[in-house]
Design an enzyme around this catalytic site. Structure first.
Site, PDB file in Angstrom:
ATOM      1  N   HIS A  99       1.031  -0.780  -0.403  1.00  0.00           N
ATOM      2  CA  HIS A  99      -0.203   0.199   0.252  1.00  0.00           C
ATOM      3  C   HIS A  99       1.061   1.246   0.361  1.00  0.00           C
ATOM      4  O   HIS A  99       1.973   1.253   0.648  1.00  0.00           O
ATOM      5  CB  HIS A  99      -0.715  -0.147   1.176  1.00  0.00           C
ATOM      6  N   ASP A 102       2.347   2.104   3.358  1.00  0.00           N
ATOM      7  CA  ASP A 102       3.527   1.409   4.068  1.00  0.00           C
ATOM      8  C   ASP A 102       5.127   1.350   3.606  1.00  0.00           C
ATOM      9  O   ASP A 102       5.662   1.373   4.420  1.00  0.00           O
ATOM     10  CB  ASP A 102       3.279  -0.148   3.056  1.00  0.00           C
TER      11      ASP A 102
END
Ligand SMILES: [Mn+2]
Length: 441
Positions: A99, A102
């Site tokens: 993501h 992240d």
């Protein structure tokens, strides 16, 4: 610098090995039906569970001890990239997923968030040049920040909708930059809690508009990755709009999106929906919609999404049976959307977990390939439906009947005979194939 200094490259040593840092069944070079195991399984490391998560649960703070714990902000993000590529190389995993949030910290403004993302994307691109690791997919986190309290593309607030669109626009640019093979939508907050405050029709229409705009933008910038929807029935919202593959497929067909999307099927999401993993894979497969797999498992005693590393061989066998019958996963892969347990807090557990998962799917692949080669289930199933290969059955299948003809046929029937479904015998055969594979026969 090295983050996992004590650990060497993980090699295949065979089933008699007692070395905890070796594959016992995953032999990337081994040929299965003329294809390398590595090419069929297409393993992927999930960045969030492996490098970002710290073991936090609703009752307690993180427990994970990581070599990058002392760092903060962009320095922490950079250290995670270094550690990630070290782990990818040592595990010999060909893909990874992330993501946006992240890999790079979200800042106070969208513009600064983009800047952080650009720094880390450039660093990842640099590392990818010297590595054979590819990006299986990326996605945008549109569920953690409080702005998504009422959803993202289904939010009651148009400003949030616009913000989410900007995140996905940037995500597609990052995906193109890094050569992502897919782009995933998991609708974390795309659902509702109560109908008393919800315009369901508007939310679903808006979600479809959002997907169409994503498709249009991908075309505009030449991003050719496959779009994937990841169904999940509940958690965090009570009613998630992408409940399961069948619900997601109906949505895509309703809104003329089915030609642009496939599904990323997650094992634990399947069980939360009251299905087996293989059921969801089958529904996707028979509709030509199986794109990729989040390879994990849940816990039958716990009713939430535990995202455990896959170790259930029965499940990996039946999953690989579907994948092989699908002719492989195309641009997709087996992504370990799985986290080490809170009690497995040492850095080396990240290796033990991936080795366990990769070996479990390697066994599943070998058993499934053997079952298919011997046509164990195929011949049984073909025989079970043999009444559709002749007479009235063939007329039904070939569309030569109507209710008049079927009634006429039924009226002259005597006592109808059925045959046993033999499921206990079939399960015993699957066990036999599993045990034979494990004993190396
Ligand atoms: Mn999950």
């Amino acid at each position: 610098m090295a983050y996992f200094e004590e650990i060497n490259k993980i090699q295949y040593e065979g089933s008699s090995s007692k070395n905890p840092f070796a594959f016992k069944y995953y032999n990337p070079e081994e040929s299965i039906n003329g294809k390398k195991m590595e090419e069929i399984l297409r393993f992927s490391v999930a960045y969030w569970h492996t490098f970002t998560a710290d073991g936090t649960d609703p009752f307690g703070v993180g427990t994970a001890i990581r070599p990058w714990d002392h760092l903060k902000g962009l320095d922490l993000a950079k250290a995670r990239v270094e550690a990630a590529f070290e782990l990818f190389e040592k595990l010999n995993v060909p893909f990874f997923c992330f993501h946006d949030s992240d890999i790079a910290p979200e800042a106070d403004t969208l513009k600064e968030t983009y800047e952080n993302l650009d720094v880390i994307t450039a660093m990842i691109k640099d590392y990818m040049k010297d590595s054979k690791v590819k990006l299986l997919w990326n996605t945008a986190n549109m569920f953690t920040h409080p702005r998504y309290v009422h959803g993202a593309a289904t939010s009651s607030n148009a400003d949030v909708y616009a913000f989410a669109a900007a995140k996905v626009k940037k995500g597609l640019e990052v995906g193109k930059e890094l050569g992502a093979e897919n782009y995933v939508f998991w609708g974390g907050r795309e659902g509702y809690e109560t109908l008393l405050n919800t315009d369901m029709k508007l939310e679903l229409d808006n979600l479809a508009r959002f997907f169409h705009m994503a498709v249009d933008y991908a075309k505009e910038i030449g991003f050719d990755g496959q779009f994937l929807i990841e169904p999940k029935p509940k958690e965090p919202t009570k009613h998630q709009y992408d409940f399961d593959v069948a619900t997601g497929h109906a949505f895509l067909q309703n809104y003329d999106l089915d030609k642009y999307f496939k599904f990323n099927v997650e094992a634990n999401h399947a069980t939360l929906a009251g299905h087996t993993f293989e059921h969801e894979l089958r529904v996707a497969r028979i509709n030509g919609m199986l794109g990729s797999v989040d390879a994990n498992q849940g816990d039958t005693l716990i009713g939430w999404d535990t995202d455990e590393f896959p170790t259930d061989l029965y499940s990996t066998t039946l999953a690989m049976y579907e994948v092989l019958q699908n002719g492989g996963l195309g641009k997709g892969g087996l992504n370990f959307d799985a986290k080490v347990r809170r009690g497995s807090f040492e850095a080396e557990d990240l290796f033990h977990a991936h080795i366990a998962g990769m070996d479990s799917f390697a066994i599943g692949l070998k058993v499934a390939a053997k079952l298919l080669e011997d046509r164990v289930l195929e011949d049984f199933v073909a025989d079970r439906y043999s009444s559709y290969t002749e007479g009235i059955g063939l007329d039904i299948v070939e569309g030569r009947t109507d209710f008049h003809k079927l009634e006429e046929y039924a009226l002259q029937l005597g006592n109808i005979q059925n045959r046993s479904g033999r499921q206990e015998r079939l399960k015993a055969i699957v066990n036999q194939y599993l045990l034979e594979t494990l004993s190396g026969k």
